[in-house]
Design a protein around this motif. Structure first.
Motif, PDB file in Angstrom:
ATOM      1  N   SER A   1      51.209 -36.019-107.266  1.00  0.00           N
ATOM      2  CA  SER A   1      50.425 -34.929-106.703  1.00  0.00           C
ATOM      3  C   SER A   1      50.006 -35.332-105.289  1.00  0.00           C
ATOM      4  O   SER A   1      49.270 -36.311-105.112  1.00  0.00           O
ATOM      5  CB  SER A   1      49.184 -34.656-107.563  1.00  0.00           C
ATOM      6  OG  SER A   1      48.356 -33.690-106.954  1.00  0.00           O
TER       7      SER A   1
ATOM      8  N   SER B   1      49.643 -30.430-100.900  1.00  0.00           N
ATOM      9  CA  SER B   1      50.635 -29.595-101.570  1.00  0.00           C
ATOM     10  C   SER B   1      50.123 -29.112-102.914  1.00  0.00           C
ATOM     11  O   SER B   1      49.418 -29.834-103.624  1.00  0.00           O
ATOM     12  CB  SER B   1      51.937 -30.382-101.767  1.00  0.00           C
ATOM     13  OG  SER B   1      52.881 -29.620-102.479  1.00  0.00           O
ATOM     14  N   ASP B   2      50.496 -27.863-103.273  1.00  0.00           N
ATOM     15  CA  ASP B   2      50.202 -27.369-104.615  1.00  0.00           C
ATOM     16  C   ASP B   2      51.457 -27.451-105.488  1.00  0.00           C
ATOM     17  O   ASP B   2      51.596 -26.738-106.471  1.00  0.00           O
ATOM     18  CB  ASP B   2      49.654 -25.936-104.574  1.00  0.00           C
ATOM     19  CG  ASP B   2      50.624 -24.958-103.936  1.00  0.00           C
ATOM     20  OD1 ASP B   2      51.712 -25.403-103.518  1.00  0.00           O
ATOM     21  OD2 ASP B   2      50.302 -23.768-103.853  1.00  0.00           O
ATOM     22  N   VAL B   3      52.353 -28.356-105.115  1.00  0.00           N
ATOM     23  CA  VAL B   3      53.544 -28.632-105.916  1.00  0.00           C
ATOM     24  C   VAL B   3      53.374 -29.985-106.598  1.00  0.00           C
ATOM     25  O   VAL B   3      53.015 -30.977-105.954  1.00  0.00           O
ATOM     26  CB  VAL B   3      54.814 -28.644-105.037  1.00  0.00           C
ATOM     27  CG1 VAL B   3      56.021 -29.120-105.844  1.00  0.00           C
ATOM     28  CG2 VAL B   3      55.070 -27.257-104.473  1.00  0.00           C
TER      29      VAL B   3
ATOM     30  N   LYS C   1      55.328 -25.692-109.139  1.00  0.00           N
ATOM     31  CA  LYS C   1      54.260 -25.130-108.301  1.00  0.00           C
ATOM     32  C   LYS C   1      53.033 -24.896-109.163  1.00  0.00           C
ATOM     33  O   LYS C   1      53.067 -24.143-110.135  1.00  0.00           O
ATOM     34  CB  LYS C   1      54.728 -23.850-107.641  1.00  0.00           C
ATOM     35  CG  LYS C   1      53.837 -23.416-106.475  1.00  0.00           C
ATOM     36  CD  LYS C   1      54.503 -22.310-105.674  1.00  0.00           C
ATOM     37  CE  LYS C   1      53.638 -21.890-104.494  1.00  0.00           C
ATOM     38  NZ  LYS C   1      53.454 -22.975-103.510  1.00  0.00           N
ATOM     39  N   ILE C   2      51.959 -25.520-108.805  1.00  0.00           N
ATOM     40  CA  ILE C   2      50.700 -25.424-109.550  1.00  0.00           C
ATOM     41  C   ILE C   2      49.676 -24.781-108.616  1.00  0.00           C
ATOM     42  O   ILE C   2      48.975 -25.440-107.867  1.00  0.00           O
ATOM     43  CB  ILE C   2      50.198 -26.821-110.008  1.00  0.00           C
ATOM     44  CG1 ILE C   2      51.314 -27.575-110.691  1.00  0.00           C
ATOM     45  CG2 ILE C   2      48.998 -26.657-110.930  1.00  0.00           C
ATOM     46  CD1 ILE C   2      51.816 -26.936-111.973  1.00  0.00           C
ATOM     47  N   LYS C   3      49.646 -23.459-108.656  1.00  0.00           N
ATOM     48  CA  LYS C   3      48.790 -22.710-107.729  1.00  0.00           C
ATOM     49  C   LYS C   3      47.312 -22.985-108.003  1.00  0.00           C
ATOM     50  O   LYS C   3      46.881 -23.028-109.153  1.00  0.00           O
ATOM     51  CB  LYS C   3      49.063 -21.217-107.870  1.00  0.00           C
ATOM     52  CG  LYS C   3      48.265 -20.331-106.942  1.00  0.00           C
ATOM     53  CD  LYS C   3      48.711 -20.494-105.500  1.00  0.00           C
ATOM     54  CE  LYS C   3      47.948 -19.538-104.593  1.00  0.00           C
ATOM     55  NZ  LYS C   3      46.520 -19.822-104.545  1.00  0.00           N
ATOM     56  N   SER C   4      46.546 -23.156-106.934  1.00  0.00           N
ATOM     57  CA  SER C   4      45.112 -23.336-107.066  1.00  0.00           C
ATOM     58  C   SER C   4      44.445 -22.079-107.613  1.00  0.00           C
ATOM     59  O   SER C   4      44.795 -20.952-107.214  1.00  0.00           O
ATOM     60  CB  SER C   4      44.494 -23.682-105.702  1.00  0.00           C
ATOM     61  OG  SER C   4      43.086 -23.627-105.775  1.00  0.00           O
ATOM     62  N   ALA C   5      43.519 -22.242-108.508  1.00  0.00           N
ATOM     63  CA  ALA C   5      42.780 -21.103-109.054  1.00  0.00           C
ATOM     64  C   ALA C   5      41.633 -20.679-108.140  1.00  0.00           C
ATOM     65  O   ALA C   5      40.974 -19.675-108.392  1.00  0.00           O
ATOM     66  CB  ALA C   5      42.236 -21.458-110.435  1.00  0.00           C
TER      67      ALA C   5
ATOM     68  N   ASP D   1      43.147 -19.148-101.957  1.00  0.00           N
ATOM     69  CA  ASP D   1      44.204 -18.151-101.832  1.00  0.00           C
ATOM     70  C   ASP D   1      45.461 -18.732-101.183  1.00  0.00           C
ATOM     71  O   ASP D   1      46.571 -18.539-101.659  1.00  0.00           O
ATOM     72  CB  ASP D   1      43.724 -16.960-101.016  1.00  0.00           C
ATOM     73  CG  ASP D   1      42.658 -16.166-101.769  1.00  0.00           C
ATOM     74  OD1 ASP D   1      42.667 -16.216-103.013  1.00  0.00           O
ATOM     75  OD2 ASP D   1      41.814 -15.519-101.120  1.00  0.00           O
ATOM     76  N   ASP D   2      45.295 -19.420-100.044  1.00  0.00           N
ATOM     77  CA  ASP D   2      46.439 -19.971 -99.307  1.00  0.00           C
ATOM     78  C   ASP D   2      46.284 -21.477 -99.186  1.00  0.00           C
ATOM     79  O   ASP D   2      45.212 -21.944 -98.864  1.00  0.00           O
ATOM     80  CB  ASP D   2      46.535 -19.349 -97.913  1.00  0.00           C
ATOM     81  CG  ASP D   2      46.801 -17.855 -97.967  1.00  0.00           C
ATOM     82  OD1 ASP D   2      47.672 -17.478 -98.776  1.00  0.00           O
ATOM     83  OD2 ASP D   2      46.137 -17.093 -97.248  1.00  0.00           O
TER      84      ASP D   2
END
Length: 245
Positions: free
Chosen positions: A216, A220-222, A237-241, A244-245
């Motif tokens: 991690s 990066s959100d990957v 890809k582990i998008k942040s909760a 937004d960007d």
């Protein structure tokens, strides 16, 4: 946490009356960056680094009592020149302590005797490796007598510092062969960001689940999931909760 919408990641925590308490000696004045749990097959232990001195404190996890205080000198046959910050306890007969400034890993017992040293300055193909601190990017991992160590970007690679820096290396403790892992750092920053505050974008944390290494990176959100040999790397890809960007 600031609105009334349904929470997606809620868990319920229940208080218990069970806790562990390990008494630190009065002359150990600094909290430790390196704390490790390990087992010898019969008992479980906690190892604690005294940051101000070259010491490792060992505690019995059940009795919570300190059973040994391992002291290393800075000179002489059982010395670790320049000191150390991190370590990895494989068992009571083998503690692996990387040097802060040299490409050397000291292998000691729990009496503080240095049994041997491992040099990892160069890979078999002549590539330069760099010293590391266990815990900063991830722990030392043992798989079938092979030692997997983390690496940061290698400043000796010049303009190719990002493209050719390996994220880690593997040391065969039986044959003595050293090899860089084939996985390289993702292009999250440019070479001009190195040595600036943006350079931390290539910092990462690595863990091992028994079959895969999981990386991690700060910028990066990957999540990168690699097999043991790092020949196959999957990007998840582990998008942040929360962002937004």
């Amino acid at each position: 946490s600031c609105d009334d919408e349904e929470k997606k990641y809620m868990v319920e925590l229940k208080q218990t009356n069970e806790f562990c308490s390990f008494v630190i000696p009065n002359d150990v004045k600094c909290s430790s960056l390196c704390v490790q749990l390990f087992s010898d097959g019969e008992k479980d232990y906690l190892a604690y680094k005294n940051e101000l001195n070259q010491e490792i404190l060992l505690y019995d996890l059940v009795t919570e009592k300190m059973i040994r205080r391992i002291r290393f000198s800075k000179e002489g046959p059982n010395s670790i020149p320049g000191g150390f910050l991190g370590f990895h306890v494989l068992d009571l007969d083998n503690i692996y302590i990387p040097s802060l400034y040299q490409n050397i890993i000291y292998v000691t017992d729990t009496l503080g005797n240095i049994k041997r040293t491992i040099n990892f300055e160069n890979t078999n193909s002549g590539k330069k490796l760099i010293p590391f601190i266990p815990g900063m990017f991830g722990e030392i991992v043992f798989v079938d007598s092979k030692l997997y160590i983390p690496q940061s970007v290698n400043p000796m690679l010049g303009d190719k510092i990002i493209d050719e820096s390996p994220v880690g290396a593997v040391i065969d403790t039986l044959s003595g062969n050293n090899n860089a892992l084939p996985m390289r750092f993702p292009r999250l920053i440019t070479k001009h960001d190195i040595r600036t505050s943006a350079g931390t974008g290539l910092n990462y944390h690595r863990c091992f689940d028994g079959n895969h290494f999981v990386y991690s990176f700060y910028y990066s959100d990957v999540i990168y999931v690699a097999d043991i040999n790092h020949l196959n790397v999957k990007e998840c890809k582990i998008k942040s909760a929360y962002v937004d960007d």
